[in-house]
Design a protein around this motif. Structure first.
Motif, PDB file in Angstrom:
ATOM      1  N   LEU A 167       0.800  -1.221   0.000  1.00 12.71           N
ATOM      2  CA  LEU A 167       0.000   0.000   0.000  1.00 12.71           C
ATOM      3  C   LEU A 167       0.833   1.272   0.000  1.00 12.71           C
ATOM      4  CD1 LEU A 167      -3.009  -0.713   2.391  1.00 12.71           C
ATOM      5  CD2 LEU A 167      -2.739  -1.181  -0.028  1.00 12.71           C
ATOM      6  N   ALA A 168       1.995   1.234   0.662  1.00 17.77           N
ATOM      7  CA  ALA A 168       2.801   2.446   0.791  1.00 17.77           C
ATOM      8  C   ALA A 168       3.158   3.072  -0.554  1.00 17.77           C
ATOM      9  CB  ALA A 168       4.055   2.152   1.614  1.00 17.77           C
ATOM     10  N   PRO A 169       3.573   2.279  -1.565  1.00 14.04           N
ATOM     11  CA  PRO A 169       3.858   2.904  -2.858  1.00 14.04           C
ATOM     12  C   PRO A 169       2.602   3.409  -3.569  1.00 14.04           C
ATOM     13  CG  PRO A 169       4.946   0.762  -2.672  1.00 14.04           C
ATOM     14  CD  PRO A 169       3.949   0.851  -1.564  1.00 14.04           C
ATOM     15  N   VAL A 170       1.436   2.904  -3.175  1.00 15.86           N
ATOM     16  CA  VAL A 170       0.187   3.256  -3.860  1.00 15.86           C
ATOM     17  C   VAL A 170      -0.429   4.517  -3.271  1.00 15.86           C
ATOM     18  CG1 VAL A 170      -2.172   2.505  -4.342  1.00 15.86           C
ATOM     19  CG2 VAL A 170      -0.278   0.897  -4.556  1.00 15.86           C
ATOM     20  N   ILE A 171      -0.571   4.573  -1.933  1.00 16.65           N
ATOM     21  CA  ILE A 171      -1.254   5.698  -1.295  1.00 16.65           C
ATOM     22  C   ILE A 171      -0.296   6.657  -0.605  1.00 16.65           C
ATOM     23  CG2 ILE A 171      -3.333   4.315  -0.961  1.00 16.65           C
ATOM     24  CD1 ILE A 171      -2.641   4.052   1.985  1.00 16.65           C
ATOM     25  N   GLY A 172       0.987   6.308  -0.551  1.00 16.48           N
ATOM     26  CA  GLY A 172       1.965   7.174   0.102  1.00 16.48           C
ATOM     27  C   GLY A 172       2.348   6.631   1.468  1.00 16.48           C
ATOM     28  N   LEU A 173       3.551   6.987   1.911  1.00 17.84           N
ATOM     29  CA  LEU A 173       4.074   6.443   3.164  1.00 17.84           C
ATOM     30  C   LEU A 173       3.251   6.874   4.370  1.00 17.84           C
ATOM     31  CD1 LEU A 173       6.201   4.915   4.777  1.00 17.84           C
ATOM     32  CD2 LEU A 173       7.611   6.993   4.742  1.00 17.84           C
ATOM     33  N   VAL A 174       2.995   8.166   4.508  1.00 14.10           N
ATOM     34  CA  VAL A 174       2.282   8.656   5.702  1.00 14.10           C
ATOM     35  C   VAL A 174       0.859   8.103   5.777  1.00 14.10           C
ATOM     36  CG1 VAL A 174       1.414  10.709   6.893  1.00 14.10           C
ATOM     37  CG2 VAL A 174       3.712  10.721   5.905  1.00 14.10           C
ATOM     38  N   PRO A 175       0.059   8.141   4.697  1.00 15.62           N
ATOM     39  CA  PRO A 175      -1.272   7.528   4.781  1.00 15.62           C
ATOM     40  C   PRO A 175      -1.223   6.035   5.083  1.00 15.62           C
ATOM     41  CG  PRO A 175      -1.146   8.975   2.880  1.00 15.62           C
ATOM     42  CD  PRO A 175       0.244   8.847   3.403  1.00 15.62           C
ATOM     43  N   ALA A 176      -0.239   5.330   4.523  1.00 20.46           N
ATOM     44  CA  ALA A 176      -0.140   3.886   4.759  1.00 20.46           C
ATOM     45  C   ALA A 176       0.202   3.597   6.225  1.00 20.46           C
ATOM     46  CB  ALA A 176       0.908   3.269   3.839  1.00 20.46           C
ATOM     47  N   VAL A 177       1.119   4.366   6.801  1.00 20.85           N
ATOM     48  CA  VAL A 177       1.471   4.182   8.221  1.00 20.85           C
ATOM     49  C   VAL A 177       0.279   4.522   9.099  1.00 20.85           C
ATOM     50  CG1 VAL A 177       2.924   5.043  10.096  1.00 20.85           C
ATOM     51  CG2 VAL A 177       3.944   4.577   7.873  1.00 20.85           C
ATOM     52  N   THR A 178      -0.417   5.598   8.774  1.00 18.94           N
ATOM     53  CA  THR A 178      -1.587   6.008   9.564  1.00 18.94           C
ATOM     54  C   THR A 178      -2.669   4.945   9.537  1.00 18.94           C
ATOM     55  OG1 THR A 178      -1.131   8.339   9.048  1.00 18.94           O
ATOM     56  CG2 THR A 178      -3.327   7.801   9.879  1.00 18.94           C
ATOM     57  N   LEU A 179      -2.988   4.453   8.348  1.00 13.52           N
ATOM     58  CA  LEU A 179      -3.997   3.395   8.220  1.00 13.52           C
ATOM     59  C   LEU A 179      -3.581   2.151   8.984  1.00 13.52           C
ATOM     60  CD1 LEU A 179      -6.549   2.154   6.892  1.00 13.52           C
ATOM     61  CD2 LEU A 179      -5.104   1.533   4.949  1.00 13.52           C
ATOM     62  N   ASN A 180      -2.325   1.764   8.841  1.00 14.70           N
ATOM     63  CA  ASN A 180      -1.841   0.547   9.482  1.00 14.70           C
ATOM     64  C   ASN A 180      -1.907   0.662  10.997  1.00 14.70           C
ATOM     65  OD1 ASN A 180       0.459  -1.369  10.528  1.00 14.70           O
ATOM     66  ND2 ASN A 180       0.002  -2.034   8.450  1.00 14.70           N
ATOM     67  N   ALA A 181      -1.421   1.778  11.541  1.00 14.74           N
ATOM     68  CA  ALA A 181      -1.422   1.958  12.995  1.00 14.74           C
ATOM     69  C   ALA A 181      -2.838   1.997  13.548  1.00 14.74           C
ATOM     70  CB  ALA A 181      -0.669   3.231  13.361  1.00 14.74           C
ATOM     71  N   ALA A 182      -3.761   2.606  12.785  1.00 16.24           N
ATOM     72  CA  ALA A 182      -5.151   2.692  13.252  1.00 16.24           C
ATOM     73  C   ALA A 182      -5.806   1.316  13.302  1.00 16.24           C
ATOM     74  CB  ALA A 182      -5.940   3.619  12.320  1.00 16.24           C
ATOM     75  N   VAL A 183      -5.667   0.550  12.226  1.00 20.39           N
ATOM     76  CA  VAL A 183      -6.262  -0.791  12.182  1.00 20.39           C
ATOM     77  C   VAL A 183      -5.592  -1.690  13.219  1.00 20.39           C
ATOM     78  CG1 VAL A 183      -6.667  -2.821  10.747  1.00 20.39           C
ATOM     79  CG2 VAL A 183      -6.911  -0.539   9.772  1.00 20.39           C
ATOM     80  N   TYR A 184      -4.288  -1.554  13.362  1.00 17.70           N
ATOM     81  CA  TYR A 184      -3.536  -2.361  14.327  1.00 17.70           C
ATOM     82  C   TYR A 184      -4.006  -2.081  15.754  1.00 17.70           C
ATOM     83  CZ  TYR A 184       0.618  -4.576  16.363  1.00 17.70           C
ATOM     84  OH  TYR A 184       1.470  -5.392  17.063  1.00 17.70           O
ATOM     85  N   ALA A 185      -4.264  -0.820  16.072  1.00 17.15           N
ATOM     86  CA  ALA A 185      -4.772  -0.467  17.406  1.00 17.15           C
ATOM     87  C   ALA A 185      -6.169  -1.042  17.627  1.00 17.15           C
ATOM     88  CB  ALA A 185      -4.786   1.047  17.578  1.00 17.15           C
ATOM     89  N   LEU A 186      -7.022  -0.955  16.618  1.00 18.99           N
ATOM     90  CA  LEU A 186      -8.377  -1.498  16.745  1.00 18.99           C
ATOM     91  C   LEU A 186      -8.357  -3.008  16.940  1.00 18.99           C
ATOM     92  CD1 LEU A 186     -10.208   0.564  13.960  1.00 18.99           C
ATOM     93  CD2 LEU A 186     -10.377   0.862  16.440  1.00 18.99           C
ATOM     94  N   ALA A 187      -7.404  -3.682  16.305  1.00 17.90           N
ATOM     95  CA  ALA A 187      -7.302  -5.133  16.453  1.00 17.90           C
ATOM     96  C   ALA A 187      -6.945  -5.538  17.878  1.00 17.90           C
ATOM     97  CB  ALA A 187      -6.262  -5.683  15.486  1.00 17.90           C
ATOM     98  N   HIS A 188      -6.380  -4.601  18.662  1.00 18.44           N
ATOM     99  CA  HIS A 188      -5.994  -4.899  20.045  1.00 18.44           C
ATOM    100  C   HIS A 188      -7.078  -4.528  21.063  1.00 18.44           C
ATOM    101  CE1 HIS A 188      -1.990  -5.400  18.335  1.00 18.44           C
ATOM    102  NE2 HIS A 188      -1.611  -5.934  19.471  1.00 18.44           N
ATOM    103  N   LEU A 189      -8.221  -4.056  20.598  1.00 20.34           N
ATOM    104  CA  LEU A 189      -9.292  -3.661  21.527  1.00 20.34           C
ATOM    105  C   LEU A 189      -9.697  -4.774  22.494  1.00 20.34           C
ATOM    106  CD1 LEU A 189     -11.672  -1.441  19.348  1.00 20.34           C
ATOM    107  CD2 LEU A 189     -10.245  -0.733  21.287  1.00 20.34           C
ATOM    108  N   PRO A 190      -9.788  -6.046  22.046  1.00 26.66           N
ATOM    109  CA  PRO A 190     -10.170  -7.099  23.004  1.00 26.66           C
ATOM    110  C   PRO A 190      -9.187  -7.253  24.165  1.00 26.66           C
ATOM    111  CG  PRO A 190     -10.454  -7.874  20.754  1.00 26.66           C
ATOM    112  CD  PRO A 190      -9.718  -6.574  20.665  1.00 26.66           C
ATOM    113  N   LYS A 191      -7.969  -6.741  24.026  1.00 22.86           N
ATOM    114  CA  LYS A 191      -6.974  -6.867  25.094  1.00 22.86           C
ATOM    115  C   LYS A 191      -6.939  -5.658  26.024  1.00 22.86           C
ATOM    116  CE  LYS A 191      -3.911 -10.077  22.720  1.00 22.86           C
ATOM    117  NZ  LYS A 191      -2.511 -10.396  22.344  1.00 22.86           N
ATOM    118  N   GLY A 192      -7.846  -4.708  25.820  1.00 21.06           N
ATOM    119  CA  GLY A 192      -7.937  -3.584  26.734  1.00 21.06           C
ATOM    120  C   GLY A 192      -7.266  -2.323  26.215  1.00 21.06           C
ATOM    121  N   MET A 193      -7.491  -1.226  26.966  1.00 15.71           N
ATOM    122  CA  MET A 193      -7.021   0.081  26.535  1.00 15.71           C
ATOM    123  C   MET A 193      -5.494   0.169  26.493  1.00 15.71           C
ATOM    124  SD  MET A 193      -7.872   3.859  28.094  1.00 15.71           S
ATOM    125  CE  MET A 193      -6.852   3.623  29.565  1.00 15.71           C
ATOM    126  N   LYS A 194      -4.821  -0.422  27.461  1.00 14.04           N
ATOM    127  CA  LYS A 194      -3.367  -0.302  27.545  1.00 14.04           C
ATOM    128  C   LYS A 194      -2.693  -0.852  26.284  1.00 14.04           C
ATOM    129  CE  LYS A 194       0.604  -1.634  30.375  1.00 14.04           C
ATOM    130  NZ  LYS A 194       1.055  -2.390  31.579  1.00 14.04           N
TER     131      LYS A 194
END
Length: 244
Positions: A167-194
């Motif tokens: 995705l990074a070459p397609v949408i750009g580095l910053v948007p790709a990192v932002t999308l990845n970090a956001a989805v990655y954080a949401l995937a950890h919701l079952p493990k709590g806020m920390k």
């Protein structure tokens, strides 16, 4: 006049990469979360087992479900629908080995040191080790370590391989990192806020390293070092668990 013409829904190469990456990630994670944690499936798997073996089988099954749905399934989707020149290797090649080794060793040492102080905290011992048995054998430790490693490899193939490298070459580095970090954080919701909040800086760092090295291996080794050292230290510090 139709609202959407045929030409408006055709995808160019960049749009196809983005669409497949997001769709494969979503489908794979949903299948893992709902099928890998289905109580009916787990009950059938543990039929006739005592409490100790049931606790082991449950976690092992969930991790192996992660290998299938987070790793094998989305990779198969990408290879099935994309030509080789668009896959860009998904970060699986060992590019820039010297840089990869330095990042892996340095960050692994850092997370192990942090785990030494964090693992003994009551909030951590309530969740880890994930296999909730009191008497551990070296066989249990080996099975848990191997399935942890396989699960995390599939995890990194999904998040850093499929949801970042193409995705990074397609949408750009910053948007790709932002999308990845956001989805990655949401995937950890079952493990709590920390863990959900902590996943954001970790996700950003490993994405940038993945971009720099061209591969997912630093992300995998650091993630594995974090999970395994936390499991072993949690077992050591847990007042009700011991290694025989």
């Amino acid at each position: 006049m139709p609202l959407i013409s045929k030409s408006s829904v055709s995808l160019n190469k960049e749009e196809l990469v983005f669409t497949l990456a997001v769709a494969a990630t979503t489908a794979g994670y949903l299948a893992y979360y709902f099928l890998g944690h289905a109580e009916g499936v787990i009950r059938r798997l543990n039929a006739g087992c005592d409490e100790r073996r049931s606790a082991i089988r449950k976690v092992v099954f969930q991790r192996l479900a992660g290998v299938v749905f987070l790793g094998l399934f989305p990779v198969a989707v990408m290879f099935l629908f994309l030509p080789p020149d668009l896959l860009r290797g998904l970060g699986l090649g060992l590019t820039r080995p010297g840089q990869t080794l330095l990042w892996s060793a340095g960050l692994s040492a850092l997370v192990i040191a942090l785990n030494f102080f964090n693992a003994r905290k009551p909030s951590n011992l309530e969740m880890y080790p994930q296999i909730r048995i009191t008497d551990w054998t070296y066989g249990d430790l080996a099975v848990s370590g191997l399935t942890w490693a396989l699960y995390l490899l599939a995890y990194e193939i999904l998040f850093r391989g499929i949801l970042f490298v193409p995705l990074a070459p397609v949408i750009g580095l910053v948007p790709a990192v932002t999308l990845n970090a956001a989805v990655y954080a949401l995937a950890h919701l079952p493990k709590g806020m920390k863990e959900s909040v902590g996943a954001i800086p970790f996700g950003i760092v490993v994405c940038l390293i993945t971009w720099s090295t061209g591969n997912i291996w630093t992300a995998f080794w650091v993630h594995a070092a974090m999970a395994l050292s936390n499991e072993w230290l949690s077992l050591y510090f847990h007042p009700e668990m011991k290694l025989q």
